[in-house]
Write an enzyme that holds these catalytic residues in place. Sequence first.
Site, mmCIF file in Angstrom:
data_model
loop_
_atom_site.group_PDB
_atom_site.id
_atom_site.type_symbol
_atom_site.label_atom_id
_atom_site.label_comp_id
_atom_site.label_asym_id
_atom_site.label_seq_id
_atom_site.Cartn_x
_atom_site.Cartn_y
_atom_site.Cartn_z
ATOM 1 C CB SER A 64 -0.898 0.008 1.238
ATOM 2 O OG SER A 64 -1.494 1.273 1.435
ATOM 3 C CE1 TYR A 81 -3.525 -2.318 5.053
ATOM 4 C CE2 TYR A 81 -3.035 -0.092 4.302
ATOM 5 C CZ TYR A 81 -3.371 -1.409 4.025
ATOM 6 O OH TYR A 81 -3.527 -1.817 2.720
#
Length: 246
Positions: free
Chosen positions: A144, A157
């Site tokens: 990501s 995350y």
Amino acid sequence: MTNPLANRIALVTGASRGIGFATARALAKAGAHIVAVARTQGGLEELDDEIRKDGGSATLVPLNLTDSDGIARLGAGLHERYGKLDILVGNAGVLGPSSPVGHIELKAFTDVMAVNVSANFQLIRCMEPLLKQSDAGRAVFVTSGAANKATAYVSPYAASKAALETLARAWAQETANTPIRVNLFNPGPVRTRMRATLMPGEDPATLDTAEQVAEFIVPMCAPGWTETGKFYDYKTRSLMSFRAPA
């Protein structure tokens, strides 16, 4: 119609929905037999139905990736049944809490790291011997942009994806002189449930679908793919090398 991945065994994690579901289906359309791993039995069965409709085949593995012994048993089972693994797609991931760092409970942080980092570490440990038995082992890990942007309020995350990127790059260096190729894939904003959870006010119609993204992952899994230790950015459609900070 050619099947460029015919007779190849592909393990896809997080295969019950989103990018994992779409990637598993796309790999099956290209001829690979899919070993589909996810926690959700129903989602796996839906995937199996779609793969069968497309004329492909799959083995369904309901497994929570925090079960490290379960990953080891899966590796042993693949060795017994196939003696090799050609493709590993490490897609499974969890978003975790959206909160300031100081407000996040330790367990919530470690739960994110368990799925996004430790599970992939265990997959590497258990699947590397099988990938080495392939004539062209390919591994792709879904990352990501949060990893390098250090996005506020999703620190677990972001930190987990940064750790995953470093883990994959180190493994790529270690296997550079083998037939294994290891790369990262950044899909960017995609029309998935995770994205909707993070950005509830966003119009999903403005985003590309998981199926569109998956079409770019498939070539990275093919024997003809020769790059390793690289980062494919879907938004810019470019393959990048990592550079040290200036």
